[in-house]
Scaffold this active site. Structure first.
Site, PDB file in Angstrom:
ATOM      1  N   HIS A 128      61.804   6.746 -39.079  1.00 44.30           N
ATOM      2  CA  HIS A 128      61.484   7.908 -38.250  1.00 44.30           C
ATOM      3  C   HIS A 128      60.670   7.502 -37.041  1.00 44.30           C
ATOM      4  CE1 HIS A 128      62.573  10.264 -41.788  1.00 44.30           C
ATOM      5  NE2 HIS A 128      62.837  11.198 -40.920  1.00 44.30           N
ATOM      6  N   GLU A 147      53.911   8.822 -30.531  1.00 40.52           N
ATOM      7  CA  GLU A 147      53.733   7.385 -30.452  1.00 40.52           C
ATOM      8  C   GLU A 147      54.739   6.767 -29.509  1.00 40.52           C
ATOM      9  OE1 GLU A 147      51.599   6.101 -34.597  1.00 40.52           O
ATOM     10  OE2 GLU A 147      53.757   5.796 -34.379  1.00 40.52           O
ATOM     11  N   HIS A 199      57.294  31.016 -16.062  1.00 42.62           N
ATOM     12  CA  HIS A 199      56.856  30.090 -17.111  1.00 42.62           C
ATOM     13  C   HIS A 199      56.582  30.780 -18.436  1.00 42.62           C
ATOM     14  CE1 HIS A 199      56.350  26.020 -15.387  1.00 42.62           C
ATOM     15  NE2 HIS A 199      56.506  26.700 -14.268  1.00 42.62           N
TER      16      HIS A 199
END
Lengths: 164, 698
Positions: free
Chosen positions: B656, B661, B234
């Site tokens: 955009h 969101e 990772h």
């Protein structure tokens, strides 16, 4: 004709059992090679709905072990034995009321509870005794810390609901 | 009836013969069965998490193909490649301009000055414990110093118990700061007498990866001889894109996040690949292959292995057979093998797969005029060595075969371990990489120890963490823990229920995401169109759609509500699924399902598309990318649907899409409702000089 139908019915039942047993076995087959650790056999059998005693379990293990015990149980040996167990409905689970009676036997003066010490004494000295770990685990859920006792009727009710 | 009669006869027997002995035996028998059922549930839950996680990793691999494709077609050409490179190099040397960053006067977080002193490092731990955030300037400064330090160090790090009497080895932390703090609390802070080795996977998944890195790097600078870090799979920018570090950095450091990520990518490449204790105990993250070559490992240019992201062959179900090492002959990569360059760009994947399976071994050069001829050493051996070290897992069977579950590295058997130990005169191997319910596990006749330090990894109560201590005798001494006070108060029963709930929720989601496919399968089993199927058929259908290899019949009681006489009305079952999951009814349900199914990929796609890490992508970019993705993955979505979707997401109609969101609109942002949403809210300490015009959300 009726015989055929009956045979077919049994075959279907057996086929279903086979799938159930396979699923249960696979949960503990950590290396995906159709074997499980012998110490998990008890768990598997119980997860399939049976409720054997430790002695009965030991006998079953002897049946499914290799001639030279390897510590692992193979699915090929386990399947037929387990199928028979399910077909014969062996090791039925214990009904709630019987369980209640068992607790009442340990509580002859009918107080409705057992003290922590009494529970420990019975579970670790009688029957097929608990290991320390098993005892601790049972105590953690069963004992009411304020009274330091187990109200067994409530305890049974709680466990049964949770069991699904 | 039968049971009644049986019960009565039992009762009769009981009342005449019942002794305390028999009563106790009965209770014990009942109790043991109860515990066995709990244990089974626990194992099933674990399996659910594992198979979903591995399935996710497979997605990851498919996604990588897509990224490579994207890169080939969409990254801008740079005609002056060498100039570009030179510019990047000098930028890196200049220290990424951290000196010009101002720290505001009202900053109340920790301050660092270099060279670091022990109390700086300890102060950091304390500050993070109090949930403060380190200012970007100090972050960059620290990373810069870290890089300077690491560059001088060898690939294989050697530690001796002569100097520090005890060495503590910790495994995966995965961003779980609580566990690190707990370890320091219980075991003591690092010091010249108390050496530590952290065995990779410090970041991703947990929410405090940045803080963990800061602490680990700080202690490494303060105690360079006693505090060591091995690289894990990772510690890799490609993996970080998908598993959370990138997101965390960009969220916590809105202005300087990009710079931080860039230098971090480099720092990761410079981490040690392995640590050797007293020349006897080898510590590395994943495992080994059957061609372990420590000499080669010591010599190779580790910093040129930017990412160990692999291209893989087809996944086979966990319970199925894996291809043996001999079945896919080593095929040289198509076209000229291109060497790796020490590229600085963060958005270009550069990888080489293990030499097996179809489509393996693709190497991609940096974007720009490709095919500019060979550079540097041929890539396969170096890459393979590192991939094997970071990705392999031990197995019980003999031999060595491809690790198809992870898509890279291999499964190595006991004889491989034995060979390695004999060849280099070692006593045993310590590795991490795999979560274990008890935090640790021995295998290969106690020659391999897996140590995993992220407790409660899947969910509170799911597993313990552990660390191991080595003294001069090199006998491993293991300490286990569960860094959550709550779990101690829960009984096993309650712990299992909570974890189970969490696993089941994930499973519900996966089922919902495949509703259409499931319906199709169910219909196949319902030739007479009765609307009913047997539970057996249900189990088969579900497995054939989801391919998770789960014991569906065992899970049935939790997934299927009351079914009488062994049949299920599948349509209403699917409807129930939908009712639990749907949040937006105005979007066509199949689109929603598809998006849901590809939810983890979506996020990664956005981050790749958003190459300047601004947090916004244009509608056009979104549409194009999605179209590409769906054609690449054979998903059937109409253009109109995409347009509608894109428009509906662009809430303020400025052309955009704000990534966060969007993801939140689909409840894709990880639910942190149980943890109290502190990490998602910008800190009130105003440590980041963001100057962002958008008001903070939520």
């Amino acid at each position: 004709m009726a015989d055929d139908k009956e045979r077919e019915g049994t075959e279907l039942v057996i086929a279903e059992f086979h799938k159930k047993i396979k699923d249960a076995f696979e949960v503990f087959d950590h290396e995906a090679n159709n074997t499980v650790d012998v110490r998990e056999i008890g768990t598997i059998i119980r997860s399939l709905g049976c409720c054997p005693s430790e002695g009965e379990l030991h006998d079953l293990i002897v049946e499914v072990e290799e001639e030279e015990p390897t510590g692992y149980i193979r699915f090929e040996k386990f399947l037929p034995v387990m199928t028979k167990v399910l077909l014969e409905k062996r090791y039925r689970p214990i009904p709630e009321d019987i369980l209640l009676r068992a607790f009442e036997v340990l509580d002859p003066s009918k107080r409705g509870f057992l003290t922590k010490e009494e529970l420990i004494k019975y579970m670790t000295e009688e029957g097929e005794p608990f290991s320390q770990e098993e005892m601790e685990e049972m105590l953690s859920a069963a004992i009411d810390p304020e009274s330091n006792s187990i109200r067994y009727k409530d305890y049974i009710a709680m466990m049964v609901v949770d069991d699904g | 009836r039968f049971i009644h009669k049986w019960g009565h006869s039992l009762l009769a027997r009981i009342s005449t013969h019942f002794t305390a002995f028999k009563a106790a035996a009965l209770i014990q028998r009942w109790y043991r069965r109860y515990m066995a059922r709990l244990e089974t549930r626990r194992c099933c839950t674990w399996r659910i998490f594992q198979s979903i996680e591995y399935a996710g990793q497979q997605d990851h691999v498919k996604l990588h193909d897509f990224f490579s494709y994207l890169v080939d077609h969409f990254t801008p050409n740079s005609n002056h490649e060498s100039e570009y490179e030179a510019r990047k190099d000098s930028e890196m040397e200049k220290g990424s301009d951290y000196e010009s960053i101002e720290v505001p006067d009202n900053y109340t977080g920790p301050r660092l000055s270099f060279p670091l002193l022990p109390n700086h490092a300890t102060a950091l731990v304390e500050a993070f414990r109090l949930k403060q955030q380190l200012h970007a300037r100090y972050v960059l400064n620290l990373l810069h110093e870290t890089r300077k330090h690491l560059v001088q160090l060898p690939n294989i790090n050697r530690v001796s118990t002569c100097y520090s009497e005890e060495i503590t080895v910790c495994g995966d932390l995965h961003g779980q700061l609580d566990d690190l703090i707990f370890i320091f609390h219980k075991n003591g802070l690092p010091s010249p007498e108390r050496a530590y080795v952290f065995n990779g996977d410090f970041v991703d998944r947990g929410k405090e990866s940045v803080e963990i890195l800061m602490i680990l790097f700080a202690f490494m600078l303060v105690y360079p001889k006693e505090f060591r870090l091995n690289r894990g799979n990772h510690e890799d920018h490609m993996v970080n894109l998908r598993y959370g570090l990138t997101k965390e950095v960009m969220h916590k450091y809105k202005t300087h996040g990009k710079k931080i990520l860039k230098i971090l990518q480099d720092v990761f490449c410079w981490l040690h690949l392995a640590t050797l204790v007293d020349e006897k105990v080898l510590i590395l993250h994943g495992g080994v292959s059957d061609m372990p070559d420590l000499e080669l490992l010591a010599k190779l240019d580790r910093h040129k292995v930017l990412t160990t992201e692999v291209v893989s062959c087809e996944r086979e179900g966990r319970a199925g057979s894996c291809p043996g090492a001999g079945s896919a002959p080593w095929a040289p990569p198509p076209g000229l093998p291109r060497g790796h360059r020490a590229s600085r760009s963060s958005s270009i994947p550069c990888s080489c797969g293990p030499p097996w399976g179809p489509g393996a071994g693709r190497c991609r050069q940096q974007a720009g005029p490709p095919r500019a001829g060979r550079r540097g050493a041929p890539c396969p051996p170096r890459q393979k060595q590192v991939v094997d070290i970071l990705w392999s897992d031990p197995m019980a069977q003999e031999g060595c075969k491809a690790n198809t579950v992870r898509g890279g590295g291999c499964y190595f058997g006991p004889s491989v371990t034995e060979q390695l130990l004999q060849k280099y005169n070692l006593q045993f191997l310590i590795r991490s990489h795999e979560r274990k319910p008890e935090g640790y596990e021995f295998c290969h006749r106690r020659k391999v120890l897996t140590i995993f330090s992220a407790s409660n990894y899947y969910e509170v109560g799911s597993n313990r963490g552990a660390y191991v201590k080595l003294g001069p005798a090199l006998t491993p001494y293991i300490v286990q823990y569960q860094a959550n006070k709550e779990t101690h108060r829960l009984t096993m029963r309650q712990r299992i229920s909570r974890v189970e709930e969490s696993a089941l929720r994930s499973l519900w989601e996966k089922l919902f995401a495949s509703s259409l496919d499931l319906l199709g399968e169910f219909k196949k089993h319902d030739a007479d169109k009765t609307g009913l199927i047997t539970l057996s058929a249900w189990a088969e259908a579900v497995e054939s759609v989801l391919h998770l290899g789960l014991p569906w019949r065992m899970l049935k009681p939790q997934l299927v509500n009351s079914s009488t006489d062994n049949t299920l009305e599948y349509k209403s079952w699917l409807e129930d699924l939908a009712k639990e999951q749907l949040s937006r009814e105005n979007i066509q349900s199949s689109l929603l399902e598809t998006l849901y199914r590809n939810r983890p990929n979506l996020e990664a796609i956005f981050r790749i598309t958003d190459s300047d890490h601004s947090g916004f992508i244009s509608l056009d970019e979104f549409r194009q990318t999605w179209k590409l993705f769906s054609s690449h993955m054979n998903i059937d979505i109409t253009d109109d649907c995409i347009c509608d979707l894109a428009r509906s997401i662009d809430l303020n109609r400025d052309g955009h899409i704000d990534i966060n969101e969007f993801l939140e609109a689909f409840r894709i942002v990880e639910q942190s409702s149980t943890e109290g949403d502190t990490s998602d809210c910008p800190q009130a300490t105003n440590t980041d000089n963001s100057g962002c015009s958008k008001p903070s959300k939520r």
